[in-house]
Design an enzyme around this catalytic site. Structure first.
Site, mmCIF file in Angstrom:
data_model
loop_
_atom_site.group_PDB
_atom_site.id
_atom_site.type_symbol
_atom_site.label_atom_id
_atom_site.label_comp_id
_atom_site.label_asym_id
_atom_site.label_seq_id
_atom_site.Cartn_x
_atom_site.Cartn_y
_atom_site.Cartn_z
ATOM 1 N N ASN A 188 0.987 -1.253 -0.015
ATOM 2 C CA ASN A 188 -0.143 0.026 -0.121
ATOM 3 C C ASN A 188 0.870 1.365 -0.050
ATOM 4 O OD1 ASN A 188 0.716 0.321 2.743
ATOM 5 N ND2 ASN A 188 -0.786 -0.849 3.538
ATOM 6 N N GLU A 191 3.391 1.519 3.018
ATOM 7 C CA GLU A 191 4.595 0.545 2.841
ATOM 8 C C GLU A 191 5.611 0.913 1.638
ATOM 9 O OE1 GLU A 191 1.543 -3.104 4.550
ATOM 10 O OE2 GLU A 191 1.828 -2.749 2.344
ATOM 11 N N ASP A 256 -6.274 -8.049 1.956
ATOM 12 C CA ASP A 256 -6.359 -9.490 1.777
ATOM 13 C C ASP A 256 -7.380 -9.697 0.702
ATOM 14 O OD1 ASP A 256 -4.891 -9.393 4.221
ATOM 15 O OD2 ASP A 256 -6.790 -10.023 5.446
#
Length: 303
Positions: A188, A191, A256
């Protein structure tokens, strides 16, 4: 749709939710008092990735570490209910990772984490089974939440490459070099920023993303950008996809859903760009739900 076989490896968790009413502030401290009315237990971490894969109709196995405890027993039951094949390793002294969220008036007020890193011995046992599971699965997802289950992720990627498997990784931490050689990496914004630093515009972002992709020998880097949608960086294409969220209610577990949908669509023969667009649509649906949730085929492909 086809029925690909997907292996999910990573940090297995149990997500617990305590729901209640908030009607007053505690006289002991300036905090709300939550009168708990109900509770729910859901698969979390890598187990939530598996739950998303299963919800889309793909066959999946989950390889990870749990404790020999009550929370581990709950995870086993939830996996059975979801139709997920468990490949879980446990040993005395190892505790299951649990995230407990307290919800009042549909807002998360507090999260309590319970975790303990797995031992070297149990990780070696899991990796040995990983090698045997590779041959029976079409696509590999490595779901890294930084809890220790993927301490040998570099070796796992090498094993998957030698077996000719597509490998998707949801990364964590400040060292992405351990993910070298993966097929697709899905960080993301925060990150990615931790690895390449800030960027002032799209041109600089593209340059930094492509440099990282080339350095790590990735086929693709997929940047999930929350309200800005997603950006796919490949050797011959850059694709920006705007968000399709109608209402953002809860972003927990959205990553996820993205990687699970991406893997399932690739297993169904979609191109990477097609799979990313469908995964973006799935993310827009799941953020409108409370907590770690899933998306079904019917929601993705309404009649």
């Amino acid at each position: 749709m086809k029925n690909p076989s997907i292996l999910i490896v990573g940090d297995v968790m149990l997500d617990r939710y305590w729901f209640g009413d908030v009607n007053r502030i505690s006289p002991e401290a300036p905090v709300p008092v939550v009168l708990i009315g109900k509770n729910e237990e859901r698969l979390g971490g890598a187990a939530n990735v598996a739950r998303n894969v299963a919800a889309l109709g793909a066959s999946c196995s989950l390889l990870g570490v749990i404790g020999d405890d009550e929370a581990g027993t709950v995870i086993g039951k939830l996996l059975e209910q979801s139709g997920i094949t468990p490949c879980l390793h446990s040993a005395p002294g190892i505790s299951t990772t649990v995230k407990l969220r307290v919800i009042g008036r549909q807002q998360q007020l507090l999260r309590l984490d319970f975790e303990k890193r797995p031992t070297h011995e149990i990780l070696e046992n899991a990796r040995e089974q990983y090698r045997t599971l590779l041959a029976r699965h079409d696509i590999i997802i490595l779901s890294d939440y930084g809890k220790g289950a993927l301490d040998h992720v570099s070796d796992m990627i090498d094993d998957a490459r030698k077996a000719g498997k597509i490998t998707l990784i949801d990364p964590k931490g400040d060292d992405f070099s351990k993910y070298r050689g993966a097929t697709i990496l899905t960080p993301n914004k925060s990150e990615l920023r931790q690895i390449v630093g800030n960027w002032k515009d799209e041109t600089e972002l593209t340059q930094k993303a492509q440099k990282l992709r080339e350095t790590l020998n990735l086929q693709y880097l997929l940047l999930t950008r929350s309200e800005e949608g997603m950006s796919l960086y490949g050797a011959t294409e850059v694709l920006h996809i705007p968000t399709v969220a109608r209402e953002v209610f809860d972003v927990s577990g959205a990553g996820d859903t993205v990687i699970a949908t991406l893997a399932t669509m690739l297993g169904n023969g979609k191109s990477v760009s097609e799979a990313v667009q469908i995964a973006n649509r799935a993310a827009g649906i799941v953020v409108g739900k409370l907590g770690t949730a899933t998306v079904t085929r019917e929601e993705l492909f309404p009649a």
